[in-house]
Motif scaffolding. Sequence first.
Motif, PDB file in Angstrom:
ATOM      1  N   LEU A  26       0.921  -1.189   0.007  1.00 19.16           N
ATOM      2  CA  LEU A  26       0.002   0.027  -0.073  1.00 19.16           C
ATOM      3  C   LEU A  26       0.827   1.275   0.068  1.00 19.16           C
ATOM      4  O   LEU A  26       0.411   2.210  -0.404  1.00 19.16           O
ATOM      5  CB  LEU A  26      -1.247   0.074   1.197  1.00 19.16           C
ATOM      6  N   ARG A  27       2.058   1.084   0.517  1.00 15.63           N
ATOM      7  CA  ARG A  27       2.915   2.368   0.748  1.00 15.63           C
ATOM      8  C   ARG A  27       3.305   2.758  -0.731  1.00 15.63           C
ATOM      9  O   ARG A  27       3.320   3.968  -1.185  1.00 15.63           O
ATOM     10  CB  ARG A  27       4.055   1.772   1.501  1.00 15.63           C
ATOM     11  N   PHE A  28       3.743   1.812  -1.695  1.00 12.15           N
ATOM     12  CA  PHE A  28       4.007   2.213  -2.848  1.00 12.15           C
ATOM     13  C   PHE A  28       3.123   2.673  -3.899  1.00 12.15           C
ATOM     14  O   PHE A  28       2.905   3.125  -4.943  1.00 12.15           O
ATOM     15  CB  PHE A  28       5.277   1.285  -3.535  1.00 12.15           C
ATOM     16  N   LYS A  29       1.712   1.815  -3.586  1.00 13.68           N
ATOM     17  CA  LYS A  29       0.400   2.057  -4.549  1.00 13.68           C
ATOM     18  C   LYS A  29       0.027   3.555  -4.242  1.00 13.68           C
ATOM     19  O   LYS A  29      -0.534   4.191  -5.310  1.00 13.68           O
ATOM     20  CB  LYS A  29      -0.492   0.929  -3.968  1.00 13.68           C
ATOM     21  N   LYS A  30       0.197   4.031  -3.074  1.00 11.94           N
ATOM     22  CA  LYS A  30      -0.207   5.189  -2.840  1.00 11.94           C
ATOM     23  C   LYS A  30       0.354   6.473  -3.488  1.00 11.94           C
ATOM     24  O   LYS A  30      -0.323   7.384  -3.825  1.00 11.94           O
ATOM     25  CB  LYS A  30      -0.248   5.615  -1.388  1.00 11.94           C
ATOM     26  N   GLY A  85      15.056   0.317  -5.104  1.00 10.60           N
ATOM     27  CA  GLY A  85      14.591   1.750  -4.465  1.00 10.60           C
ATOM     28  C   GLY A  85      13.430   1.508  -3.520  1.00 10.60           C
ATOM     29  O   GLY A  85      13.228   2.117  -2.494  1.00 10.60           O
ATOM     30  N   ASN A  86      12.501   0.624  -3.743  1.00 11.66           N
ATOM     31  CA  ASN A  86      11.495   0.200  -2.585  1.00 11.66           C
ATOM     32  C   ASN A  86      11.784  -0.042  -1.527  1.00 11.66           C
ATOM     33  O   ASN A  86      11.493   0.664  -0.310  1.00 11.66           O
ATOM     34  CB  ASN A  86      10.634  -0.814  -3.452  1.00 11.66           C
ATOM     35  N   ALA A 120       7.456  -7.020  -0.873  1.00 12.74           N
ATOM     36  CA  ALA A 120       7.046  -5.874  -1.576  1.00 12.74           C
ATOM     37  C   ALA A 120       7.641  -5.164  -2.638  1.00 12.74           C
ATOM     38  O   ALA A 120       7.081  -4.783  -3.779  1.00 12.74           O
ATOM     39  CB  ALA A 120       6.680  -4.750  -0.427  1.00 12.74           C
ATOM     40  N   SER A 121       9.090  -5.364  -2.682  1.00 16.35           N
ATOM     41  CA  SER A 121      10.059  -4.760  -3.512  1.00 16.35           C
ATOM     42  C   SER A 121      10.003  -5.745  -4.641  1.00 16.35           C
ATOM     43  O   SER A 121       9.899  -5.284  -5.995  1.00 16.35           O
ATOM     44  CB  SER A 121      11.479  -4.992  -2.836  1.00 16.35           C
ATOM     45  N   GLY A 162      15.769  -6.454  -4.033  1.00 17.32           N
ATOM     46  CA  GLY A 162      14.933  -5.878  -2.881  1.00 17.32           C
ATOM     47  C   GLY A 162      15.627  -6.291  -1.298  1.00 17.32           C
ATOM     48  O   GLY A 162      15.701  -5.307  -0.482  1.00 17.32           O
ATOM     49  N   SER A 163      16.456  -7.486  -1.665  1.00 11.47           N
ATOM     50  CA  SER A 163      17.449  -7.587  -0.357  1.00 11.47           C
ATOM     51  C   SER A 163      18.541  -6.634  -0.188  1.00 11.47           C
ATOM     52  O   SER A 163      18.876  -6.104   0.973  1.00 11.47           O
ATOM     53  CB  SER A 163      17.825  -9.069  -0.372  1.00 11.47           C
ATOM     54  N   LEU A 164      19.344  -6.394  -1.182  1.00 10.65           N
ATOM     55  CA  LEU A 164      20.390  -5.361  -1.381  1.00 10.65           C
ATOM     56  C   LEU A 164      19.773  -3.815  -0.664  1.00 10.65           C
ATOM     57  O   LEU A 164      20.501  -3.259   0.062  1.00 10.65           O
ATOM     58  CB  LEU A 164      20.837  -5.317  -2.449  1.00 10.65           C
ATOM     59  N   GLY A 165      18.670  -3.897  -1.259  1.00 15.46           N
ATOM     60  CA  GLY A 165      18.028  -2.279  -0.829  1.00 15.46           C
ATOM     61  C   GLY A 165      17.582  -2.324   0.660  1.00 15.46           C
ATOM     62  O   GLY A 165      17.835  -1.393   1.183  1.00 15.46           O
TER      63      GLY A 165
END
Length: 264
Positions: A26-30, A85-86, A120-121, A162-165
């Motif tokens: 939801l954080r990135f969908k907004k 980035g996520n 999520a990433s 996603g893990s590196l982020g």
Amino acid sequence: MTQFKIDPKPYSRGAAFLTLLEKEVLRFKKIAIQTIFAPILMAALYLVVFGQVLGGRMPTFEGVSYIHFLVPGLVMMSLLQNAFGNSSSSMLSAKIMGSLIFIQLPPFAGWELGLAMIGASVARGLIVGAGVLLVSIFWSAPPVDHILWVVVFGFMGAVLMGSLGLIAGLWADKFDQIGAFQSFVILPLTFLSGVFYSIQQLPGTLRTLSQFNPFFYIVDGFRYGFFSQSDFNPWISLSVVSVCAVGSAAFAVLLMQRGYKIQK
């Protein structure tokens, strides 16, 4: 005096993970215009510029046009950058704004939060990648010979980034550090992974150096799923990417479990 004890296991672990995952999605969908549509537009511009300027001038695989060759590279580049980035922005924002405490107060395990951020990433990376592939239809969509290879490399690449982020977000204390890491590590490795060219065009020394770039194996294996052709053995690429993805995810979850730089 009566003492009240809180049951540490009043909820399902699966439900806790899914709740945290939903929160992160939801954080990135907004802010989808920034997190989804802007990267797709950027990739489309790359496709227009490089496809038109270099089309017919760049040697690629036998029987593969340059614009077809370019599409999988742009899809994967967008996927990798957005997966990184996520999780990095989510973790660092939570640390700086102090909102991480509201997740730490409930009896959530560190591995649940870590896997939710990585998950999520992966979701954001795959959505952006699918969007870029969909947009490419307006020019000329490439064939897909092995859909399973495309899905596996896309998923593993997103897990790795996603893990590196998440690791970078835990390590960093300010957004400047994340920006520097993206500018001096992620971006160069991505551009030098064969997104815009085949490494067979490079001189011997540069071709050898490219094989030390883990992003090369992601892009090359992903491209194999489209054309059944690649610069390197796809099974070796799959092994390298899988080891890197699983190892990075395990390390990121371990750091979360131990509360690295988030427990005082």
